[in-house]
Design an enzyme around this catalytic site. Structure first.
Site, PDB file in Angstrom:
ATOM      1  CB  CYS A 186      39.102  40.174  38.170  1.00  9.57           C
ATOM      2  SG  CYS A 186      39.782  41.310  39.380  1.00  9.57           S
TER       3      CYS A 186
ATOM      4  CB  CYS B 225      45.742  44.141  36.272  1.00  9.16           C
ATOM      5  SG  CYS B 225      45.106  44.473  37.931  1.00  9.16           S
TER       6      CYS B 225
ATOM      7  CB  CYS C  28      45.200  40.352  34.608  1.00  2.39           C
ATOM      8  SG  CYS C  28      44.581  38.944  35.562  1.00  2.39           S
TER       9      CYS C  28
ATOM     10  CB  CYS D 254      50.410  30.063  46.154  1.00  8.36           C
ATOM     11  SG  CYS D 254      52.111  29.971  46.706  1.00  8.36           S
TER      12      CYS D 254
ATOM     13  CB  CYS E  19      51.078  31.485  49.773  1.00 11.40           C
ATOM     14  SG  CYS E  19      51.233  33.112  48.984  1.00 11.40           S
TER      15      CYS E  19
ATOM     16  CB  CYS F  41      54.657  36.423  48.793  1.00 13.63           C
ATOM     17  SG  CYS F  41      55.049  35.917  47.091  1.00 13.63           S
TER      18      CYS F  41
ATOM     19  NE  ARG G  65      57.829  31.421  44.342  1.00 14.24           N
ATOM     20  CZ  ARG G  65      57.009  31.959  45.237  1.00 14.24           C
ATOM     21  NH1 ARG G  65      56.067  32.798  44.865  1.00 14.24           N
ATOM     22  NH2 ARG G  65      57.118  31.660  46.509  1.00 14.24           N
TER      23      ARG G  65
HETATM   24  N1  SAM Z   1      43.618  39.359  42.186  1.00 15.33           N
HETATM   25  C1  SAM Z   1      44.715  39.307  43.052  1.00 15.33           C
HETATM   26  C2  SAM Z   1      45.654  40.479  42.901  1.00 15.33           C
HETATM   27  O1  SAM Z   1      45.683  41.118  41.852  1.00 15.33           O
HETATM   28  O2  SAM Z   1      46.362  40.783  43.866  1.00 15.33           O
HETATM   29  C3  SAM Z   1      45.498  38.022  43.002  1.00 15.33           C
HETATM   30  C4  SAM Z   1      45.908  37.368  41.706  1.00 15.33           C
HETATM   31  S1  SAM Z   1      46.970  38.278  40.625  1.00 15.33           S
HETATM   32  C5  SAM Z   1      46.666  37.422  39.136  1.00 15.33           C
HETATM   33  C6  SAM Z   1      48.609  38.002  41.183  1.00 15.33           C
HETATM   34  C7  SAM Z   1      49.771  38.567  40.398  1.00 15.33           C
HETATM   35  O3  SAM Z   1      50.084  37.713  39.299  1.00 15.33           O
HETATM   36  C8  SAM Z   1      49.636  39.924  39.739  1.00 15.33           C
HETATM   37  O4  SAM Z   1      49.792  40.983  40.633  1.00 15.33           O
HETATM   38  C9  SAM Z   1      50.763  39.899  38.726  1.00 15.33           C
HETATM   39  O5  SAM Z   1      51.967  40.401  39.291  1.00 15.33           O
HETATM   40  C10 SAM Z   1      50.886  38.414  38.395  1.00 15.33           C
HETATM   41  N2  SAM Z   1      50.385  38.174  37.027  1.00 15.33           N
HETATM   42  C11 SAM Z   1      49.100  38.134  36.653  1.00 15.33           C
HETATM   43  N3  SAM Z   1      48.984  37.940  35.328  1.00 15.33           N
HETATM   44  C12 SAM Z   1      50.235  37.849  34.836  1.00 15.33           C
HETATM   45  C13 SAM Z   1      50.768  37.665  33.520  1.00 15.33           C
HETATM   46  N4  SAM Z   1      49.989  37.578  32.471  1.00 15.33           N
HETATM   47  N5  SAM Z   1      52.105  37.613  33.387  1.00 15.33           N
HETATM   48  C14 SAM Z   1      52.917  37.725  34.468  1.00 15.33           C
HETATM   49  N6  SAM Z   1      52.455  37.921  35.720  1.00 15.33           N
HETATM   50  C15 SAM Z   1      51.144  37.995  35.910  1.00 15.33           C
HETATM   51 FE1  SF4 Z   2      42.008  41.052  38.990  1.00 17.27          FE
HETATM   52 FE2  SF4 Z   2      43.975  40.079  37.524  1.00 17.27          FE
HETATM   53 FE3  SF4 Z   2      44.191  42.513  38.550  1.00 17.27          FE
HETATM   54 FE4  SF4 Z   2      44.295  40.358  40.196  1.00 17.27          FE
HETATM   55  S1  SF4 Z   2      45.749  40.901  38.595  1.00 17.27           S
HETATM   56  S2  SF4 Z   2      43.122  42.258  40.501  1.00 17.27           S
HETATM   57  S3  SF4 Z   2      42.868  39.001  39.102  1.00 17.27           S
HETATM   58  S4  SF4 Z   2      42.671  41.849  37.017  1.00 17.27           S
END
Ligand code: SAM
Ligand code: SF4
Ligand code: DTB
Length: 338
Positions: A68, A72, A75, A112, A143, A203, A275
């Site tokens: 990606c 973030c 992530c 989901c 979802c 959500c 949740r």
């Molecule tokens: N890429 C898309 C996005 O960012 O909207 C969808 C997937 S993203 C991984 C969905 C959510 O998972 C993130 O916004 C975050 O809140 C949560 N998330 C991701 N990695 C995480 C982690 N290491 N610990 C806790 N929550 C996490």
């Molecule tokens: Fe990409 Fe992870 Fe951010 Fe979702 S949370 S946009 S998968 S970097």
């Protein structure tokens, strides 16, 4: 509103507990309550809106893993950090439907699907739409979480029969620049508006344990509760620390900070499903039971989240059984998700 509500949905707008004018001072005052007082309030509200002995079960599947472009900071799937995760192509439809069928057979009510995208392209949606249709045909609520969404894309997903779109605020607007730089808080709110306007259930929640203060947790919950409609589902994630990301060495989250966040979410958004999302691998049974007492009524069910482990289904089944919880019927079982 969710069909699982005990009260007449038409009464919700006239309900004094469903407020959209929360102040940060009020939210901070809830966090500051003695724990028993906060838990009593939260449990009381849970009982007004839901059967307190039911838990909604959602199973996650990462249909597109890694690579990606976003940054973030928590992530595993960001290509900016060396997390050791191998990027994969979008999964094939039959593999996704086989996983959904297994989730249904194991007792999940909602499926989901996540994709590690900044935002989907039209050709991506061409492949996601049959997944939504196929999962729905199995009798599961659907979802997806695909990143930022334009209004027309949200309409397209609604037409495909999508029930929920997950898009998290992640943290407070104030703390947000410490977490993500490649999309703004405003971008997130715009996606939420596009989803809501298309008539898809929202959500939306965030992550606790990224070094934010209690005022940030309060501020995020105020933003969520003051949206034009409360999100139907509010996932509260405890940070899963991923090696290679900026938050890998974050201090351990205090259990009671997580429990309080769940309880304040329940008080401020009493008719929403709250949740216990990521982080249950680090929680013992008593902590999870306390979260369920504090107002949580939904979990991710299945041995994997997106890229990291989740408790095994049979462990969850044993815990819920021991505590006297029953899986919440999905709206599909009640005939309203066709
Ligand atoms: N890429 C898309 C996005 O960012 O909207 C969808 C997937 S993203 C991984 C969905 C959510 O998972 C993130 O916004 C975050 O809140 C949560 N998330 C991701 N990695 C995480 C982690 N290491 N610990 C806790 N929550 C996490
Ligand atoms: Fe990409 Fe992870 Fe951010 Fe979702 S949370 S946009 S998968 S970097
Ligand atoms: C949400 O709020 N939490 C889920 C889901 N929505 C997509 C994701 C949790 C991810 C945990 C880290 C991982 O498995 O990579």
């Amino acid at each position: 509103m969710a069909t699982q509500l005990r009260i007449d949905p038409s009464a919700v707008s006239a309900d004094p507990h469903i407020r959209h004018d929360w102040t940060k001072a009020e939210a901070e005052a809830l966090f500051a309550l003695p724990l028993n007082d906060l838990l009593f309030k939260a449990q009381g509200l849970l009982r007004q809106y839901f059967d307190p002995n039911e838990v909604q079960l959602s199973t996650l599947l990462n249909v597109k893993t890694g690579g990606c472009p976003e940054d973030c900071g928590y992530c595993a799937q960001s290509s900016r950090y060396d997390t050791g995760l191998k990027a994969e192509k979008l999964m094939a439809l039959d593999e996704v439907l086989a996983a959904a069928k297994a989730a249904k057979d194991a007792g999940a009510g909602r499926f989901c699907m996540g994709a590690a995208w900044r935002s989907p392209k039209e050709r991506d949606l061409d492949r996601i739409v049959p997944m939504i249709e196929g999962v729905k045909a199995l009798g599961l609520e659907t979802c997806v979480t695909l990143g930022m969404l334009e209004a027309a894309q949200a309409e397209r997903l609604k037409d495909a029969g999508l029930d929920y779109y997950n898009h998290n605020l992640d943290t407070s607007e104030e703390y947000y620049p410490q977490v993500v730089s490649t999309r703004t808080y405003g971008d997130r709110l715009e996606t939420l508006a596009n989803v809501r306007d298309a008539g898809i259930k929202v959500c939306c929640g965030g992550i606790i344990g990224m070094g934010e203060g209690e005022h940030d947790r309060a501020s995020m919950l105020v933003t969520l509760a003051n949206l034009p409609q409360h999100p139907d589902s509010v996932p509260i994630n405890a940070l899963v620390k991923i090696e290679g990301t900026p938050f890998a060495a974050e201090a351990k989250l205090d259990t009671f900070d997580f429990v309080r966040t769940i309880a304040v979410a329940r008080v401020m958004m009493p008719a929403s499903m709250v949740r216990i999302a990521a982080g249950r691998m680090e929680m013992d049974e008593a902590t999870q039971a306390l979260c369920l007492f504090a107002g949580a009524n939904s979990i991710f069910y299945g041995d994997k989240l997106l890229t990291t482990p989740n408790p095994e289904g049979n462990e969850d089944e044993a815990l819920l059984d021991k505590l006297g919880f029953k899986p919440m019927a999905s709206s599909c079982d009640k005939g309203s998700c066709a």
